[in-house]
Write a protein that holds these residues in place. Structure first.
Motif, short mmCIF file in Angstrom:
data_model
loop_
_atom_site.label_atom_id
_atom_site.label_comp_id
_atom_site.label_asym_id
_atom_site.label_seq_id
_atom_site.Cartn_x
_atom_site.Cartn_y
_atom_site.Cartn_z
N ALA A 47 77.13 6.10 -18.74
CA ALA A 47 75.99 5.47 -19.68
C ALA A 47 76.35 6.67 -20.92
CB ALA A 47 74.99 5.03 -18.96
N LYS A 48 75.35 8.10 -20.24
CA LYS A 48 75.53 9.08 -20.57
C LYS A 48 77.38 9.87 -21.11
CE LYS A 48 73.67 14.15 -20.22
NZ LYS A 48 73.09 14.74 -19.34
N SER A 49 78.02 10.14 -20.31
CA SER A 49 79.00 10.18 -20.73
C SER A 49 79.69 9.48 -22.25
CB SER A 49 80.54 10.08 -19.61
OG SER A 49 80.02 10.39 -17.93
N LEU A 50 80.22 7.50 -21.77
CA LEU A 50 79.98 6.99 -22.70
C LEU A 50 79.50 7.47 -24.21
CD1 LEU A 50 79.99 3.40 -21.22
CD2 LEU A 50 82.09 5.04 -22.39
N ALA A 51 77.73 7.70 -24.22
CA ALA A 51 76.79 7.96 -25.44
C ALA A 51 78.04 9.10 -26.56
CB ALA A 51 75.93 8.11 -25.17
N GLY A 52 78.14 9.30 -27.51
CA GLY A 52 78.22 9.94 -28.01
C GLY A 52 78.93 9.84 -29.50
N GLU A 53 79.46 10.93 -30.41
CA GLU A 53 80.22 10.99 -31.54
C GLU A 53 82.00 11.65 -29.82
OE1 GLU A 53 79.68 13.13 -34.49
OE2 GLU A 53 80.56 11.02 -35.95
N LYS A 54 82.73 10.79 -31.03
CA LYS A 54 83.99 10.82 -30.80
C LYS A 54 85.61 11.10 -31.27
CE LYS A 54 82.69 10.72 -25.49
NZ LYS A 54 82.31 10.94 -25.20
N ASN A 69 93.27 8.34 -36.61
CA ASN A 69 92.04 8.84 -36.59
C ASN A 69 90.83 8.16 -36.58
OD1 ASN A 69 90.38 10.72 -35.84
ND2 ASN A 69 90.40 11.80 -38.31
N ILE A 70 90.59 7.84 -35.92
CA ILE A 70 89.30 6.79 -35.22
C ILE A 70 88.28 7.21 -34.90
CG2 ILE A 70 88.62 4.69 -34.43
CD1 ILE A 70 91.15 4.55 -36.08
N ARG A 71 87.35 6.95 -35.11
CA ARG A 71 85.63 7.76 -34.56
C ARG A 71 84.89 6.63 -33.89
NH1 ARG A 71 79.91 7.23 -37.70
NH2 ARG A 71 78.86 8.91 -37.39
N MET A 72 84.28 7.38 -32.55
CA MET A 72 84.09 5.77 -31.79
C MET A 72 82.46 7.02 -31.70
SD MET A 72 85.36 5.05 -27.69
CE MET A 72 84.20 6.33 -26.72
N LEU A 73 81.42 5.58 -31.54
CA LEU A 73 80.44 5.97 -32.13
C LEU A 73 79.53 4.90 -31.05
CD1 LEU A 73 78.28 8.37 -33.03
CD2 LEU A 73 77.28 6.42 -34.77
N THR A 74 78.75 5.58 -29.87
CA THR A 74 78.28 4.78 -28.66
C THR A 74 76.79 5.68 -28.53
OG1 THR A 74 80.05 4.41 -27.84
CG2 THR A 74 78.24 3.73 -26.85
N CYS A 75 74.96 4.61 -28.86
CA CYS A 75 74.14 5.28 -28.32
C CYS A 75 73.30 4.66 -27.09
CB CYS A 75 73.25 6.46 -29.00
SG CYS A 75 73.37 4.09 -30.82
N ILE A 204 87.34 10.08 -23.43
CA ILE A 204 86.72 8.81 -23.26
C ILE A 204 88.81 8.18 -23.42
CG2 ILE A 204 85.56 6.59 -22.95
CD1 ILE A 204 84.36 8.37 -21.85
N HIS A 205 89.25 7.31 -22.04
CA HIS A 205 90.40 6.98 -22.92
C HIS A 205 90.31 5.29 -22.72
CE1 HIS A 205 93.42 10.54 -21.69
NE2 HIS A 205 92.23 10.64 -22.84
N PHE A 228 89.63 10.01 -26.55
CA PHE A 228 89.04 10.05 -27.63
C PHE A 228 88.23 11.18 -27.05
CE2 PHE A 228 89.28 5.40 -28.65
CZ PHE A 228 88.40 5.30 -29.62
N LYS A 229 88.42 12.70 -28.39
CA LYS A 229 87.82 13.47 -27.61
C LYS A 229 86.49 14.01 -28.61
CE LYS A 229 92.11 16.17 -26.72
NZ LYS A 229 92.72 16.87 -26.55
N PRO A 230 85.64 14.78 -28.24
CA PRO A 230 84.52 14.78 -28.45
C PRO A 230 84.39 15.49 -29.19
CG PRO A 230 84.21 15.10 -26.37
CD PRO A 230 85.16 14.68 -26.28
N ALA A 231 83.31 15.02 -30.65
CA ALA A 231 83.52 15.12 -31.95
C ALA A 231 83.28 17.26 -31.73
CB ALA A 231 82.04 14.43 -32.48
N PRO A 232 84.21 17.76 -33.30
CA PRO A 232 83.70 19.46 -32.77
C PRO A 232 82.44 19.69 -33.13
CG PRO A 232 84.98 18.00 -34.44
CD PRO A 232 84.90 16.98 -33.58
#
Length: 263
Positions: A47-54, A69-75, A204-205, A228-232
């Motif tokens: 759950a913690k790994s999925l959370a965030g902006e990637k 270029n897609i933004r994936m956002l989870t919280c 996250i793949h 999906f890589k973590p947001a810079p």
């Protein structure tokens, strides 16, 4: 003579102290290594790994014909009485994050004991998606509250069973939907499958695909999963990259087929 004796005594005492500290440290390390990871530890980590902006920006740079270029956002959105974590998830094009084209609830919990897996990740539809747009970007007091979230969990869409990756692999957890996937009727499909990998570098793949009765793939990526890589820390310099502009309208249907598990 006295001075030399004192020095030797001090050295022996210091050496004994160092050995004692090493023994204590070693014992604590062994104890920590022997401590078993609980089923809930795995679920909380996922759950913690999925959370965030990637973002999938790097992949879109390498292969712009097949990836965007897609933004994936989870919280976090809520927690059930049994400890299951409910996450809100959305995807949007980088240039229009306020207009997500995919919105879901994730429910993360340990796998049932009879299954040979560690974490069960289920995806659910949302009763009123408009109510949840940009949920993670809003202040907490302007979001639907946990009790509302639980009431807005709609039909079950898919479930992925994740296992810890073997030592030496790039991933930490990986898994897929059960054989046969889940019913799906979008764009001529009769069923869909999902694959998910949580990588050691916090990527996250994801790979979602739809198939018809004959087993032909009718939507989704064919080349491989989205990465999906973590947001810079700052994306200002990339603001005007061609990758960040919306695709022409004629392409939107194809893109939706790559991402959206339609109900």
């Amino acid at each position: 003579m006295g001075s030399g004796s004192d020095t030797n005594g001090w050295n022996r005492a210091r050496g004994l102290a160092v050995k004692t500290l090493l023994l204590i440290g070693g014992a604590l390390l062994i104890k920590r290594l022997r401590k078993s990871t609980t089923r809930w530890d795995h679920a909380h980590f996922v759950a913690k790994s999925l959370a965030g902006e990637k973002y999938s920006k790097d992949q879109a740079s390498r292969d712009p014909d097949n990836y965007f270029n897609i933004r994936m956002l989870t919280c976090p959105a809520a927690e059930l009485v049994d400890g299951s974590k409910v996450l809100y998830f959305e995807q949007a094009f980088w240039r229009s994050p306020q207009k997500p084209f995919r919105q879901r609830f994730f429910m993360v919990k340990p796998c049932p004991k009879e299954l040979k897996c560690d974490v069960e990740l289920s995806t659910y539809a949302i009763r009123d998606m408009e109510e949840y747009k940009n949920f993670c970007d809003r202040p907490r007091d302007q979001r639907p509250q946990p009790e509302e979230v639980i009431g807005d969990i709609a039909e079950h869409l898919t479930t992925v069973h994740l296992k810890r990756c073997p030592r030496g692999k790039r991933c930490l957890y990986e898994g897929s939907t059960p054989p046969g996937g889940f019913p799906n009727s979008w764009n001529g499909a009769t069923y869909c499958t999902s694959e998910l990998s949580i990588m050691k570098n916090n990527e996250i793949h994801t790979w979602d695909r739809g198939y018809d009765d004959d087993g032909n793939q009718v939507w989704g990526q064919k080349e491989g999963p989205y990465e999906f890589k973590p947001a810079p820390t700052s994306s200002f310099n990339d603001m005007f990259s061609p990758l960040n502009f919306l695709p022409p309208p004629s392409m939107e249907r194809r893109i939706e087929g790559s991402f959206v598990l339609q109900e």
